[in-house]
Design a protein around this motif. Structure first.
Motif, PDB file in Angstrom:
ATOM      1  N   LEU A  87      34.155  67.079  51.671  1.00 35.65           N
ATOM      2  CA  LEU A  87      32.742  67.394  51.443  1.00 35.65           C
ATOM      3  C   LEU A  87      32.157  68.350  52.495  1.00 35.65           C
ATOM      4  O   LEU A  87      31.605  69.396  52.142  1.00 35.65           O
ATOM      5  CB  LEU A  87      31.924  66.097  51.328  1.00 35.65           C
ATOM      6  CG  LEU A  87      30.470  66.258  50.911  1.00 35.65           C
ATOM      7  CD1 LEU A  87      30.078  65.175  49.916  1.00 35.65           C
ATOM      8  CD2 LEU A  87      29.515  66.239  52.071  1.00 35.65           C
ATOM      9  N   PRO A  88      32.304  68.038  53.793  1.00 32.12           N
ATOM     10  CA  PRO A  88      31.709  68.962  54.766  1.00 32.12           C
ATOM     11  C   PRO A  88      32.341  70.361  54.690  1.00 32.12           C
ATOM     12  O   PRO A  88      31.647  71.370  54.839  1.00 32.12           O
ATOM     13  CB  PRO A  88      32.012  68.301  56.121  1.00 32.12           C
ATOM     14  CG  PRO A  88      32.274  66.863  55.796  1.00 32.12           C
ATOM     15  CD  PRO A  88      32.905  66.869  54.446  1.00 32.12           C
ATOM     16  N   VAL A 388      26.446  75.206  42.286  1.00 33.11           N
ATOM     17  CA  VAL A 388      26.905  73.844  42.563  1.00 33.11           C
ATOM     18  C   VAL A 388      28.424  73.787  42.423  1.00 33.11           C
ATOM     19  O   VAL A 388      28.977  74.148  41.383  1.00 33.11           O
ATOM     20  CB  VAL A 388      26.224  72.843  41.606  1.00 33.11           C
ATOM     21  CG1 VAL A 388      26.851  71.460  41.743  1.00 33.11           C
ATOM     22  CG2 VAL A 388      24.723  72.774  41.882  1.00 33.11           C
ATOM     23  N   ARG A 389      29.097  73.310  43.477  1.00 32.18           N
ATOM     24  CA  ARG A 389      30.563  73.184  43.458  1.00 32.18           C
ATOM     25  C   ARG A 389      31.011  71.738  43.577  1.00 32.18           C
ATOM     26  O   ARG A 389      32.173  71.426  43.393  1.00 32.18           O
ATOM     27  CB  ARG A 389      31.186  73.972  44.640  1.00 32.18           C
ATOM     28  CG  ARG A 389      30.634  75.372  44.829  1.00 32.18           C
ATOM     29  CD  ARG A 389      31.008  76.263  43.689  1.00 32.18           C
ATOM     30  NE  ARG A 389      32.431  76.502  43.646  1.00 32.18           N
ATOM     31  CZ  ARG A 389      33.017  77.638  44.035  1.00 32.18           C
ATOM     32  NH1 ARG A 389      32.275  78.631  44.494  1.00 32.18           N
ATOM     33  NH2 ARG A 389      34.314  77.782  43.962  1.00 32.18           N
ATOM     34  N   GLY A 390      30.080  70.894  43.986  1.00 37.00           N
ATOM     35  CA  GLY A 390      30.420  69.479  44.148  1.00 37.00           C
ATOM     36  C   GLY A 390      29.256  68.629  43.660  1.00 37.00           C
ATOM     37  O   GLY A 390      28.102  69.061  43.699  1.00 37.00           O
ATOM     38  N   LEU A 417      34.678  69.267  43.725  1.00 40.60           N
ATOM     39  CA  LEU A 417      34.647  67.892  44.235  1.00 40.60           C
ATOM     40  C   LEU A 417      33.621  67.091  43.455  1.00 40.60           C
ATOM     41  O   LEU A 417      32.509  67.551  43.226  1.00 40.60           O
ATOM     42  CB  LEU A 417      34.251  67.894  45.729  1.00 40.60           C
ATOM     43  CG  LEU A 417      34.083  66.510  46.378  1.00 40.60           C
ATOM     44  CD1 LEU A 417      35.415  65.754  46.420  1.00 40.60           C
ATOM     45  CD2 LEU A 417      33.523  66.647  47.803  1.00 40.60           C
ATOM     46  N   MET A 418      34.030  65.917  43.032  1.00 38.83           N
ATOM     47  CA  MET A 418      33.078  65.058  42.331  1.00 38.83           C
ATOM     48  C   MET A 418      33.254  63.623  42.820  1.00 38.83           C
ATOM     49  O   MET A 418      34.374  63.103  42.884  1.00 38.83           O
ATOM     50  CB  MET A 418      33.329  65.154  40.825  1.00 38.83           C
ATOM     51  CG  MET A 418      32.251  64.481  40.020  1.00 38.83           C
ATOM     52  SD  MET A 418      32.478  64.860  38.272  1.00 38.83           S
ATOM     53  CE  MET A 418      31.659  63.441  37.577  1.00 38.83           C
ATOM     54  N   ILE A 419      32.135  63.016  43.190  1.00 45.86           N
ATOM     55  CA  ILE A 419      32.144  61.646  43.716  1.00 45.86           C
ATOM     56  C   ILE A 419      31.189  60.825  42.857  1.00 45.86           C
ATOM     57  O   ILE A 419      30.079  61.272  42.575  1.00 45.86           O
ATOM     58  CB  ILE A 419      31.638  61.636  45.179  1.00 45.86           C
ATOM     59  CG1 ILE A 419      32.544  62.504  46.065  1.00 45.86           C
ATOM     60  CG2 ILE A 419      31.548  60.217  45.727  1.00 45.86           C
ATOM     61  CD1 ILE A 419      31.901  62.909  47.381  1.00 45.86           C
ATOM     62  N   ALA A 432      35.670  61.999  38.126  1.00 40.71           N
ATOM     63  CA  ALA A 432      35.446  62.204  39.560  1.00 40.71           C
ATOM     64  C   ALA A 432      36.762  62.241  40.335  1.00 40.71           C
ATOM     65  O   ALA A 432      37.817  61.833  39.848  1.00 40.71           O
ATOM     66  CB  ALA A 432      34.552  61.095  40.098  1.00 40.71           C
ATOM     67  N   ASP A 433      36.671  62.749  41.562  1.00 40.75           N
ATOM     68  CA  ASP A 433      37.817  62.730  42.464  1.00 40.75           C
ATOM     69  C   ASP A 433      37.834  61.455  43.278  1.00 40.75           C
ATOM     70  O   ASP A 433      38.886  60.966  43.658  1.00 40.75           O
ATOM     71  CB  ASP A 433      37.736  63.932  43.409  1.00 40.75           C
ATOM     72  CG  ASP A 433      37.777  65.227  42.641  1.00 40.75           C
ATOM     73  OD1 ASP A 433      38.852  65.587  42.141  1.00 40.75           O
ATOM     74  OD2 ASP A 433      36.714  65.860  42.488  1.00 40.75           O
ATOM     75  N   VAL A 434      36.642  60.952  43.565  1.00 37.08           N
ATOM     76  CA  VAL A 434      36.547  59.684  44.278  1.00 37.08           C
ATOM     77  C   VAL A 434      35.485  58.837  43.577  1.00 37.08           C
ATOM     78  O   VAL A 434      34.384  59.316  43.302  1.00 37.08           O
ATOM     79  CB  VAL A 434      36.132  59.893  45.756  1.00 37.08           C
ATOM     80  CG1 VAL A 434      36.093  58.569  46.495  1.00 37.08           C
ATOM     81  CG2 VAL A 434      37.082  60.864  46.455  1.00 37.08           C
ATOM     82  N   VAL A 435      35.846  57.597  43.257  1.00 35.88           N
ATOM     83  CA  VAL A 435      34.887  56.694  42.623  1.00 35.88           C
ATOM     84  C   VAL A 435      34.685  55.509  43.559  1.00 35.88           C
ATOM     85  O   VAL A 435      35.657  54.880  44.001  1.00 35.88           O
ATOM     86  CB  VAL A 435      35.400  56.200  41.254  1.00 35.88           C
ATOM     87  CG1 VAL A 435      34.327  55.379  40.553  1.00 35.88           C
ATOM     88  CG2 VAL A 435      35.826  57.371  40.381  1.00 35.88           C
TER      89      VAL A 435
END
Ligand SMILES: Nc1nc2c(c(=O)[nH]1)N[C@H]1C(S)=C(S)[C@@H](COP(=O)(O)OP(=O)(O)OC[C@H]3O[C@@H](n4cnc5c(=O)[nH]c(N)nc54)[C@H](O)[C@@H]3O)O[C@H]1N2
Ligand SMILES: Nc1nc2c(c(=O)[nH]1)N[C@H]1C(S)=C(S)[C@@H](COP(=O)(O)OP(=O)(O)OC[C@H]3O[C@@H](n4cnc5c(=O)[nH]c(N)nc54)[C@H](O)[C@@H]3O)O[C@H]1N2
Ligand code: SF4
Ligand SMILES: [Mo]
Length: 761
Positions: A87-88, A388-390, A417-419, A432-435
């Motif tokens: 993310l960062p 928007v990319r994430g 990136l998707m959370i 998502a990539d992280v749930v």
């Protein structure tokens, strides 16, 4: 068995639950709490289903991370490491705005997101903030902002004392009310009629609420603005205006009068399809009532004339003296402060305005710090600085709830990136990539920070968790705090310090000395203690802890002029922006009715938007995701009951099963939202057995209410033809999954999820 009191968060009624649990922590039974301050024992089938929600094996209990294209169960450390790693770096490369947040409606019903999402947004420093509010309530906020100076000053029908209710595009017998927190509305409406009151329902469908009403005006979708103008015309021309106590507070009556000139019931009859005589009679009766209220919800606030319609509803209340009077439309006074309408906070820093910033791609209004959700797809799929990319979703399912699903689906699949923070692997979180999972309803505390602002009686109730947090689960606030920490510092350590700093900041903002805050409190309870102390009644957490069934704070009281936050403390009844936009409504008079059919939505008692369909008790009975068509149209179009129809709109097409019924008017079809449980990577086993179709394939992200950018779900123009194909009964043409991004297309593997049968191209 006494049972532990809790609160149902599954709709806006905020009913009290009594949960019986045995020694090993298994939930035995859930009943209505007879001592609950608001619901007094009432419960609907969804409340009972909180038990099966708790035990649903599909409910997420561990984080999931996408590795090698597959979502696999992961530890919290692995999940947060993945986010800290990606993310960062993304924000560093593409700027702060490249991460968007979508906050769904469940985030309005849980303390963690309610109290911590703002700090996540601040830490991200992004302006790409989206929420379900711009899918349904933004017109309400804007009307309140412009008329009363505060977007959260919400007039609520004082249903228990009213004797005349006109409901426009609301079906509270099923929904149990919206922007109106009043359990068991069916009984409350019956009681109203028993005491001699009248109910008029304005709806193109013969709803459950219309069935229980005195009168049903079957309006053509999207023409309520005209109908309301004609009602105002009657008030004005028949000298029925009576501002009552408001007389010295209101500016702009002349503006309204000139707007309604010539818009007689007789002139609107053709377009609205409501008989002129009925309009005149209803207005006369309403004006004569001791206390009446016009109330509008989804059918009023999700058409392309949503703001004007919502506004004219308030105007009608004002011109009949019903605003702020018992039995009319009143302003609740919740137990907590911290809302911008909290009296201690006084005037908000800036006057409410529609001249604020605009979104990057289509220049849609950014209101209350949020870009309209109908612009989410375009902000993702349109290249340029600020793209928007994430995306972080919290408590929502935009893949099913936002218009133009096809476009959004492709956009979500293109993200770097998707959370998702969610209870399920739904059609959104499955991409998502992280749930990150959240505790069950019974494992978390509750207080209705938003809903008490809409409550039919002033109340406050805090419910501690019924069950301990299971090993391996984090409270949702900690999860959101960790995301904020990652955004701010790159590391997710230091939740306690983060929370201390937040509490200090909130206490400072609310003017509450920190040493006055309940000892030993942390997390949401500490913030809540501060907000309670900042409230009108000077409550504390201790008061609420001593009243597990809730505290009664009294009937709604008149709050004007104090509740007005306009600079001059007056009601600005006729803002120029509204007068201008109302010309589009006037123009409907001479516009042709147009080709094709008009699509409207509907809700069902055993649903909550897209996410209770995984509980068998919520999907029993006949299939519900049907396209309702009037008999006349069915005959004309060659449709048969149980057959299939191809429905096409400007945005997309789908095949739905046909239900022939006189519930809908000729020329109108109805399909419920929240279905289309056919995402192969989702994990909602029961829902997938009866997937239904996703109506938002048909709704168009280009079709919005211009003043607010709010989505349009009702009055969508479609064509309907019989479908002869041999597709399965609930087939739904979804975007071609073979195009696009391989990494999200991988079938089930060890630890992965998704049907066996689905393979990559
Ligand atoms: N059981 C259940 N309860 C729910 C929910 C749920 O999914 N299921 N969802 C919750 C949520 S998120 C919300 S926001 C609320 C919504 O609460 P409500 O607004 O009461 O619920 P809806 O059923 O959407 O009612 C909208 C009505 O507007 C009508 N309508 C459509 N177009 C028009 C139009 O152009 N003019 C007029 N006058 N009427 C029109 C529709 O036919 C429908 O009857 O319900 C909440 N409660
Ligand atoms: N066509 C059409 N579209 C509509 C509407 C319509 O009437 N017609 N209605 C609109 C309206 S009014 C609304 S409000 C939106 C709703 O749409 P969304 O805001 O997208 O919400 P839901 O579909 O209700 O999905 C809620 C999600 O929250 C998750 N969840 C439940 N509890 C929690 C929790 O405690 N924490 C977290 N993090 N997650 C939780 C559930 O698992 C579920 O996946 O849809 C809108 N879309
Ligand atoms: S009416 Fe709403 S709050 Fe009450 S039990 Fe049903 S879903 Fe829960
Ligand atoms: Mo909603």
């Amino acid at each position: 068995m006494p049972g532990v009191p809790h609160t149902c968060p599954l709709c806006e009624a905020s009913c009290g639950l009594l949960v019986s649990v045995d020694e090993d922590g298994s939930v035995l039974e859930i009943r209505g709490d007879p001592d609950d301050v608001l619901s007094q024992g009432f419960l609907c089938p969804k409340g009972v289903a909180v038990k099966s929600l708790h035990t649903d094996p599909d409910r997420l209990r561990t984080p999931m991370v996408r590795w090698g294209g597959m979502l696999r169960e992961a530890t919290w450390t692995e999940a947060f490491d993945e986010i800290a790693h990606r993310l960062p770096a993304l924000q560093e490369r593409h700027g702060r705005d490249c991460i968007a947040v979508f906050s769904g409606v469940s985030a309005d019903h849980a303390l963690g997101p309610l109290l911590y999402t703002e700090s996540l947004i601040n830490a991200l420093g992004t302006r790409n903030v989206f929420s379900a509010a711009s899918l349904n309530s933004r017109p309400r906020h804007v009307v309140s902002g412009m008329l009363y100076g505060n977007p959260f000053t919400t007039p609520v029908p004082d249903i228990e004392r009213s004797d005349f209710v006109i409901m426009i595009g609301a079906n509270p017998v099923v929904s149990n009310g919206s922007m109106l927190t009043a359990p068991d509305l069916r009984s409350k409406l019956r009681a109203l009629r028993r005491r001699g009151g009248r109910i008029v329902v304005v709806d193109p469908r013969r709803t459950e609420s219309a069935d229980g009403a005195d009168e049903h005006l079957r309006v053509r979708p999207g023409t309520d603005g005209l109908l309301l103008l004609a009602m105002l015309n009657v008030l004005l021309t028949e000298n029925l205006v009576n501002l009552g106590e408001l007389a010295d507070l209101v500016d702009g009556v002349d503006g309204i009068a000139s707007l309604a000139v010539g818009i007689t019931p007789e002139r609107v009859e053709r377009r609205t399809e409501v008989d002129a005589g009925s309009i005149r009679r209803v207005v006369r009766e309403f004006a004569r009532a001791d206390a009446g209220v016009v109330y509008g919800r989804i059918g009023a606030s999700t058409t392309s004339f949503a703001t004007v319609t919502t506004w004219l509803i308030d105007v009608l209340n004002v011109l009949t003296g019903n605003l702020d009077r018992p039995g009319g439309a009143m302003f609740p006074q919740p137990g907590h402060g911290g809302l911008p309408n909290s009296p201690r906070r006084g005037v908000p820093p800036e006057p409410f305005t529609l001249d604020g910033p605009r979104s990057r791609v289509s220049r849609r209004p950014i209101l209350l710090g949020e870009v309209p959700a109908a612009a989410l797809a375009e902000e993702i799929d349109t290249p340029g600085f600020g793209q928007v990319r994430g995306l972080i979703t919290i408590g929502g399912n935009p893949a099913r709830s936002v218009p133009n699903s096809k476009r959004l689906y492709a956009a979500l699949n293109s993200l770097d990136l998707m959370i998702s923070v969610d209870m399920y692997l739904n059609e959104t979180s499955a991409l998502a990539d992280v749930v990150l999972p959240v505790p069950s309803i019974l494992e978390r505390p509750h207080y209705d920070l938003k809903l008490y602002n809409y409550a039919c009686r002033n109340v406050a109730k805090y419910s501690p968790p019924v069950l301990d947090l299971p090993v391996g689960m984090y409270p949702e606030w900690e999860t959101i705090a960790r995301l904020a920490l990652i955004a701010a510092t790159g590391s997710y350590n230091g939740v306690e310090e983060f929370d201390d700093r937040l509490a200090a900041a909130v206490a400072m903002r609310e003017g509450i000395p920190l040493d006055q805050v309940g000892e030993g409190l942390r997390g949401p309870e500490r913030l809540l203690d501060i907000l309670l102390q900042a409230g009108e009644y000077g409550l504390t957490m201790e008061h609420l802890q001593l009243s597990p069934h809730g505290l009664e704070l009294g009937e709604l009281e008149p709050r004007l002029p104090e509740a007005l936050l306009t600079e001059d403390r007056r009601i600005h009844l006729a803002p120029k922006e509204f007068l201008t936009d109302a010309q589009r409504v006037r123009a409907l008079l001479d516009a042709p009715a147009g080709e094709g059919m008009l699509l409207v939505g509907r809700r069902h008692l055993r649903s909550k938007n897209s996410w209770l369909h995984n509980l068998s008790a919520m999907v029993t009975g006949p299939r519900r995701c049907t396209l309702q068509v009037n008999e006349e149209d069915a005959y004309r179009l060659g449709l048969r009951n149980g057959g299939r129809a191809l429905v096409t709109s400007a945005a997309g097409r789908l095949v739905a099963s046909v239900e022939i019924t006189d519930e809908v008017l000729p020329g109108v079809v109805s399909l419920p939202h929240g279905w289309g449980h056919d995402e192969p990577q989702a994990r909602m086993t029961v829902a997938a057995e009866r997937p239904g179709v996703n109506v938002n394939i048909l709704t168009d992200d280009a079709d919005i209410d211009p003043l607010t950018g709010n989505a349009v779900f009702n009055g969508v123009r479609v064509t309907v033809v019989a479908h002869a194909g041999d597709a399965p009964d609930e087939e739904q043409p979804m975007p071609d999954r073979r195009q696009g991004f391989e990494r999200r297309r991988t079938p089930r593997g060890p630890g992965g999820i998704g049907p066996e049968s689905f393979g990559p191209a």
